[in-house]
Design a protein around this motif. Structure first.
Motif, PDB file in Angstrom:
ATOM      1  N   ILE A 156      19.835 -33.297  73.442  1.00  0.00           N
ATOM      2  CA  ILE A 156      20.543 -34.179  72.513  1.00  0.00           C
ATOM      3  C   ILE A 156      21.645 -34.857  73.312  1.00  0.00           C
ATOM      4  O   ILE A 156      22.471 -34.175  73.929  1.00  0.00           O
ATOM      5  CB  ILE A 156      21.154 -33.395  71.324  1.00  0.00           C
ATOM      6  N   LEU A 157      21.646 -36.169  73.340  1.00  0.00           N
ATOM      7  CA  LEU A 157      22.625 -36.926  74.121  1.00  0.00           C
ATOM      8  C   LEU A 157      23.623 -37.589  73.176  1.00  0.00           C
ATOM      9  O   LEU A 157      23.232 -38.309  72.250  1.00  0.00           O
ATOM     10  CB  LEU A 157      21.932 -37.989  74.962  1.00  0.00           C
ATOM     11  N   LYS A 183      18.886 -36.597  64.428  1.00  0.00           N
ATOM     12  CA  LYS A 183      20.041 -37.065  63.665  1.00  0.00           C
ATOM     13  C   LYS A 183      21.148 -37.622  64.555  1.00  0.00           C
ATOM     14  O   LYS A 183      21.748 -38.657  64.236  1.00  0.00           O
ATOM     15  CB  LYS A 183      20.584 -35.915  62.827  1.00  0.00           C
ATOM     16  N   TYR A 184      21.422 -36.944  65.693  1.00  0.00           N
ATOM     17  CA  TYR A 184      22.612 -37.296  66.480  1.00  0.00           C
ATOM     18  C   TYR A 184      22.340 -37.977  67.825  1.00  0.00           C
ATOM     19  O   TYR A 184      23.211 -38.687  68.347  1.00  0.00           O
ATOM     20  CB  TYR A 184      23.437 -36.032  66.753  1.00  0.00           C
ATOM     21  N   SER A 185      21.205 -37.741  68.426  1.00  0.00           N
ATOM     22  CA  SER A 185      21.004 -38.214  69.798  1.00  0.00           C
ATOM     23  C   SER A 185      21.020 -39.732  69.881  1.00  0.00           C
ATOM     24  O   SER A 185      20.390 -40.423  69.073  1.00  0.00           O
ATOM     25  CB  SER A 185      19.681 -37.686  70.354  1.00  0.00           C
ATOM     26  N   ILE A 186      21.747 -40.244  70.867  1.00  0.00           N
ATOM     27  CA  ILE A 186      21.800 -41.695  71.093  1.00  0.00           C
ATOM     28  C   ILE A 186      20.691 -42.148  72.030  1.00  0.00           C
ATOM     29  O   ILE A 186      20.566 -43.326  72.338  1.00  0.00           O
ATOM     30  CB  ILE A 186      23.171 -42.135  71.655  1.00  0.00           C
ATOM     31  N   GLU A 190      14.034 -40.112  72.464  1.00  0.00           N
ATOM     32  CA  GLU A 190      14.079 -38.694  72.150  1.00  0.00           C
ATOM     33  C   GLU A 190      14.663 -38.409  70.765  1.00  0.00           C
ATOM     34  O   GLU A 190      14.449 -37.338  70.209  1.00  0.00           O
ATOM     35  CB  GLU A 190      14.857 -37.937  73.227  1.00  0.00           C
ATOM     36  N   SER A 191      15.393 -39.365  70.219  1.00  0.00           N
ATOM     37  CA  SER A 191      15.932 -39.160  68.870  1.00  0.00           C
ATOM     38  C   SER A 191      14.849 -39.326  67.809  1.00  0.00           C
ATOM     39  O   SER A 191      15.054 -39.036  66.642  1.00  0.00           O
ATOM     40  CB  SER A 191      17.072 -40.145  68.593  1.00  0.00           C
ATOM     41  N   VAL A 234      23.291 -31.636  75.150  1.00  0.00           N
ATOM     42  CA  VAL A 234      23.001 -30.274  74.710  1.00  0.00           C
ATOM     43  C   VAL A 234      21.518 -30.079  75.037  1.00  0.00           C
ATOM     44  O   VAL A 234      20.676 -30.877  74.610  1.00  0.00           O
ATOM     45  CB  VAL A 234      23.259 -30.079  73.204  1.00  0.00           C
ATOM     46  N   ILE A 235      21.194 -29.028  75.793  1.00  0.00           N
ATOM     47  CA  ILE A 235      19.840 -28.886  76.335  1.00  0.00           C
ATOM     48  C   ILE A 235      19.199 -27.587  75.858  1.00  0.00           C
ATOM     49  O   ILE A 235      19.847 -26.523  75.874  1.00  0.00           O
ATOM     50  CB  ILE A 235      19.877 -28.900  77.883  1.00  0.00           C
TER      51      ILE A 235
END
Length: 367
Positions: A156-157, A183-186, A190-191, A234-235
């Protein structure tokens, strides 16, 4: 018909079409015993002042054009005209006895050495073939043995460390990683797939990211945000496996010439060690010596009180070279062999499926 010589072929090696002796090749024959009637009329494409130009010469010229012009071809009439004009030039040069000039003889000697070098190279490869066992041994030591680990991960970036910490807090409470990524990844791609990066090897990711993945246990996510030049990650490490090497047959064509060059290099090095070689010219350039500037003439009109002998002494000391002239460093012996350049080691890993994040946030993806 256009009688202009084909521009591509006039100079250099283009003038050496057809290496076999023939009556049309009077340049090579003039330095030795005359060669007559080698080419028969039925085997010729043209005759110039009684000298036949062979079909073999025409074939060689066609191959020469294909090699020089990347597959381009010329009409046969132009090729024949090219050979005719070459023969005219050869006959005129022989009439002027240019084959006895120092320039010609020097170039002829260089050409002989070049041809002998290539002949020796081909003969070595023919008499010292690379065996299947040698290819297999190289494959095992250079491809299989150096195969690394592949990882499967999600990420998650986000833009800030605080955002990443909040996501980790949600994960600690049992949050679903894939849903949080959507929901959050920019990272646009991958989002949309739960942050899935697929399988990759370490050197396909930026170092901070790959280091973090390697330290994680299977099924674990990072307890602290990981920063890269693209943002904060977050990986989640989902799995890992030994990288599958490419099959032997897939890399055999790369390994064989590599091993051939290795063999040739060893042979050349052995010959070099056994030979008596004396280098007669300097191999490094000496730096020009720096001379100290001449002392200025004494100023006779200057009052004695204003003269500063101590300062002048210091200036003279400054002007002198700081260190003695150093002898040039001993150079390594020049490489005497015409060995081909060392081939790059074949890649140990097969091509991976690209699972790059979208361009909007290319951070963790494969380089």
């Amino acid at each position: 018909m256009n009688k202009t010589i084909i521009p591509l072929l006039v100079a250099g090696a283009g003038l050496i079409a057809g290496c076999e002796p023939q009556s049309g090749d009077t340049g090579a024959a003039s330095s030795a015993a005359p060669i007559e009637n080698i080419v028969k009329k039925e085997d010729a494409v043209a005759s110039v002042n009684g000298k036949y130009i062979s079909k073999a010469q025409l074939e060689n010229l066609e191959k020469e054009i294909a090699a020089r012009a990347h597959g381009a071809s010329f009409p046969k009439e132009k090729l024949v005209e090219e050979l005719i004009q070459r023969e005219l030039l050869v006959q005129d040069a022989l009439q002027k006895q240019l084959d006895k000039s120092p320039e010609y003889l020097a170039q002829l000697e260089d050409a002989k050495k070049s041809i002998l070098t290539q002949t020796e190279l081909k003969n070595f490869f023919k008499t010292n073939p690379v065996t299947d066992a040698e290819v297999k041994a190289e494959y095992d030591s250079k491809v299989v043995a150096e195969t690394g680990t592949e990882y499967k991960a999600r990420h998650i970036l986000v833009k800030t460390e605080d955002e990443a910490k909040k996501i980790i807090a949600e994960l600690d409470k049992g949050g679903d990683f894939a849903k949080l990524a959507n929901k959050y990844s920019i990272d646009a791609k991958e989002s949309q797939n739960g942050g899935d990066l697929g399988w990759f090897v370490s050197d396909q990711m930026v170092k901070p990211f790959s280091d973090a993945v390697a330290k994680l246990e299977k099924g674990k996510y990072t307890s602290a945000p990981v920063q890269t030049q693209f943002g904060w990650h977050v990986i989640l490490r989902e799995d890992s496996r030994a990288q599958t090497p490419p099959p032997l047959e897939a890399v055999k064509e790369q390994l064989t010439p590599y091993l051939q060059r290795q063999k040739f290099q060893k042979m050349i090095e052995t010959m070099r060690q056994q030979a008596k070689v004396e280098i007669l010219v300097p191999l490094t350039e000496e730096k020009p010596k720096t001379e100290a500037p001449a002392a200025p003439p004494a100023a006779t009109a200057e009052p004695a009180a204003e003269q500063k002998p101590a300062t002048e002494g210091a200036a003279a000391k400054e002007a002198a070279p700081a260190t003695a002239e150093k002898a040039p460093a001993e150079a390594a012996p020049a490489h005497a062999e015409p060995a081909p350049a060392e081939a790059a080691k074949p890649a140990a890993e097969p091509a991976k499926e690209e699972t790059k994040p979208a361009e909007s946030a290319p951070a963790p993806e494969k380089k």
